[in-house]
Design a protein around this motif. Structure first.
Motif, mmCIF file in Angstrom:
data_model
loop_
_atom_site.group_PDB
_atom_site.id
_atom_site.type_symbol
_atom_site.label_atom_id
_atom_site.label_comp_id
_atom_site.label_asym_id
_atom_site.label_seq_id
_atom_site.Cartn_x
_atom_site.Cartn_y
_atom_site.Cartn_z
ATOM 1 N N LEU A 1 0.844 -1.195 0.000
ATOM 2 C CA LEU A 1 0.000 0.000 0.000
ATOM 3 C C LEU A 1 0.875 1.239 0.000
ATOM 4 C CD1 LEU A 1 -2.728 -0.998 2.534
ATOM 5 C CD2 LEU A 1 -3.218 0.214 0.431
ATOM 6 N N GLU A 2 0.844 1.970 -1.113
ATOM 7 C CA GLU A 2 1.541 3.256 -1.173
ATOM 8 C C GLU A 2 0.553 4.315 -0.693
ATOM 9 O OE1 GLU A 2 3.571 3.984 -4.851
ATOM 10 O OE2 GLU A 2 3.546 6.155 -4.599
ATOM 11 N N HIS A 3 1.039 5.362 -0.046
ATOM 12 C CA HIS A 3 0.114 6.416 0.385
ATOM 13 C C HIS A 3 0.778 7.785 0.324
ATOM 14 C CE1 HIS A 3 2.364 6.341 4.079
ATOM 15 N NE2 HIS A 3 1.502 7.023 4.776
ATOM 16 N N TYR A 4 -0.050 8.808 0.412
ATOM 17 C CA TYR A 4 0.375 10.216 0.399
ATOM 18 C C TYR A 4 0.039 10.697 1.805
ATOM 19 C CZ TYR A 4 0.247 15.083 -1.534
ATOM 20 O OH TYR A 4 0.445 16.405 -1.828
ATOM 21 N N ALA B 1 -9.458 8.549 -0.330
ATOM 22 C CA ALA B 1 -8.219 8.636 0.458
ATOM 23 C C ALA B 1 -7.046 8.164 -0.408
ATOM 24 C CB ALA B 1 -8.338 7.800 1.727
ATOM 25 N N PRO B 2 -5.941 8.937 -0.409
ATOM 26 C CA PRO B 2 -4.835 8.633 -1.313
ATOM 27 C C PRO B 2 -3.969 7.447 -0.882
ATOM 28 C CG PRO B 2 -4.320 10.585 -0.030
ATOM 29 C CD PRO B 2 -5.712 10.172 0.370
ATOM 30 N N PHE B 3 -4.483 6.263 -1.203
ATOM 31 C CA PHE B 3 -3.757 5.000 -1.028
ATOM 32 C C PHE B 3 -3.834 4.279 -2.371
ATOM 33 C CE2 PHE B 3 -5.235 6.009 3.190
ATOM 34 C CZ PHE B 3 -4.199 5.629 4.025
ATOM 35 N N TRP B 4 -2.784 3.542 -2.687
ATOM 36 C CA TRP B 4 -2.774 2.768 -3.931
ATOM 37 C C TRP B 4 -2.248 1.381 -3.627
ATOM 38 C CZ3 TRP B 4 -0.985 7.715 -3.291
ATOM 39 C CH2 TRP B 4 -1.745 8.711 -3.923
ATOM 40 N N LYS B 5 -3.008 0.368 -4.053
ATOM 41 C CA LYS B 5 -2.643 -1.024 -3.758
ATOM 42 C C LYS B 5 -1.878 -1.635 -4.921
ATOM 43 C CE LYS B 5 -6.611 -2.380 -0.921
ATOM 44 N NZ LYS B 5 -7.952 -1.947 -1.306
ATOM 45 N N LYS C 1 -12.420 4.464 0.280
ATOM 46 C CA LYS C 1 -11.969 3.642 -0.856
ATOM 47 C C LYS C 1 -11.638 4.478 -2.084
ATOM 48 C CE LYS C 1 -12.726 -0.951 -0.123
ATOM 49 N NZ LYS C 1 -11.899 -1.982 -0.734
ATOM 50 N N PHE D 1 2.673 9.865 -7.532
ATOM 51 C CA PHE D 1 2.454 8.633 -6.782
ATOM 52 C C PHE D 1 2.079 7.457 -7.688
ATOM 53 C CE2 PHE D 1 1.800 11.974 -3.693
ATOM 54 C CZ PHE D 1 2.494 11.494 -2.586
ATOM 55 N N ALA D 2 2.327 6.273 -7.161
ATOM 56 C CA ALA D 2 1.897 5.005 -7.756
ATOM 57 C C ALA D 2 2.346 4.867 -9.215
ATOM 58 C CB ALA D 2 0.384 4.834 -7.576
ATOM 59 N N PRO E 1 -6.388 7.012 -9.978
ATOM 60 C CA PRO E 1 -7.506 6.876 -9.030
ATOM 61 C C PRO E 1 -7.075 6.077 -7.800
ATOM 62 C CG PRO E 1 -8.259 6.493 -11.272
ATOM 63 C CD PRO E 1 -6.761 6.612 -11.337
ATOM 64 N N MET E 2 -7.630 6.465 -6.649
ATOM 65 C CA MET E 2 -7.203 5.884 -5.366
ATOM 66 C C MET E 2 -7.858 4.519 -5.134
ATOM 67 S SD MET E 2 -7.445 9.615 -3.562
ATOM 68 C CE MET E 2 -8.506 10.335 -4.806
ATOM 69 N N THR E 3 -7.109 3.633 -4.479
ATOM 70 C CA THR E 3 -7.603 2.262 -4.267
ATOM 71 C C THR E 3 -7.310 1.809 -2.830
ATOM 72 O OG1 THR E 3 -5.517 1.409 -5.177
ATOM 73 C CG2 THR E 3 -7.360 1.570 -6.694
ATOM 74 N N GLY E 4 -7.744 2.622 -1.882
ATOM 75 C CA GLY E 4 -7.488 2.276 -0.477
ATOM 76 C C GLY E 4 -8.540 1.325 0.072
ATOM 77 N N GLY E 5 -8.487 1.161 1.386
ATOM 78 C CA GLY E 5 -9.526 0.387 2.088
ATOM 79 C C GLY E 5 -9.290 -1.101 2.088
ATOM 80 N N PHE F 1 -1.685 11.709 -9.518
ATOM 81 C CA PHE F 1 -1.733 10.277 -9.228
ATOM 82 C C PHE F 1 -2.933 9.610 -9.884
ATOM 83 C CE2 PHE F 1 -2.998 12.756 -5.367
ATOM 84 C CZ PHE F 1 -4.342 12.455 -5.311
#
Lengths: 153, 89
Positions: A49-52, A119-123, A116, B8-9, B85-89, B83
């Motif tokens: 998980l990358e994040h900002y 929030a700035p997360f990338w899997k 989902k 990012f990413a 599109p975000m893929t959290g959770g 960046f």
């Protein structure tokens, strides 16, 4: 009330105890998300998980505050991990305390559906055949859109 | 005028940079306010890989940690991130 971005495991029992404290209110709902062992039928070994960080902190705090005002929460908490995670490890935990079960449950669903896509997360999944970035899903965007429609209604 | 760029990413990976300072000196004398689209156009001049990566239709722009459209105006010291599109959770 608070957000945690962390590399380490989520201690779900400790988070629950801290959320509830010595005054549980009437209704407590929580959600925990874990790393799946497959993605679109492809086995997954690890998830990165990358994040900002600065933006993630801000977005999650805003989502929590929005959930609190929509559902009249007395307490809320969002915990999100980053870094390399193994299968079955927890990724995310949200908790909400309200006067009624519907509000507590809806608040958790709202926070999850919103984080989902917002929030700035990338899997990135590592499995057979190498690593692959996870594409955003139309179904996630649709679930997020539902809450915006509700807001406008 | 200088701003901070963050990637990012998939964009970070494709362009081989995660963050750097960018001088907007070449844009400023035009007296037109500088918006995200202008910064994107300036970065796109760095090469075909930059042009392609930044102009994908789903690229998200965040100015000072908030998602914005390309008409948002940038100011000295701002942080502008690009960046997927975000893929959290």
């Amino acid at each position: 009330m608070s957000v945690s971005l962390q590399a380490g495991a989520i201690d779900v029992a400790a988070e629950y105890a801290q959320l509830v404290g010595d005054r549980p209110g009437a209704a407590v709902a929580t959600f925990t998300g874990y790393v799946r062992d497959h993605s679109d039928e492809r086995p997954v070994a690890t998830l990165e998980l990358e994040h900002y960080p600065e933006m993630a902190q801000r977005v999650l705090a805003e989502l929590g505050e929005e959930a609190a005002s929509r559902y009249g929460l007395s307490r809320w908490r969002i915990v999100h991990r980053f870094g390399v995670l193994g299968v079955s490890e927890s990724i995310v935990w949200v908790g909400a305390v309200a006067d009624h079960r519907g509000d507590a449950i809806s608040a958790c669903e709202f926070m999850m559906d919103s984080l989902k896509t917002d929030a700035p997360f990338w899997k990135r999944e590592e499995g057979q055949g190498g690593a692959q970035w996870v594409a955003s899903r139309a179904s996630d965007a649709q679930r997020r859109a539902r809450w915006r429609e509700e807001e406008q209604a | 005028m200088n701003i901070r760029i963050k990637l990012f990413a998939t964009l970070r990976e494709a362009l081989g940079e995660s963050e750097f300072d960018l001088s907007l000196a070449t844009l400023v004398p035009s007296e037109k306010p500088v918006d995200v689209a202008a910064v994107k156009a300036l970065l796109s001049q760095r090469g075909i890989d930059w042009h392609e990566a930044l102009n994908q239709p789903n690229v998200v722009h965040a100015l000072n940690h908030k998602v914005v459209f390309t008409d948002a105006l940038v100011a000295e010291g701002d942080e502008l991130a690009f960046f997927p599109p975000m893929t959290g959770g």
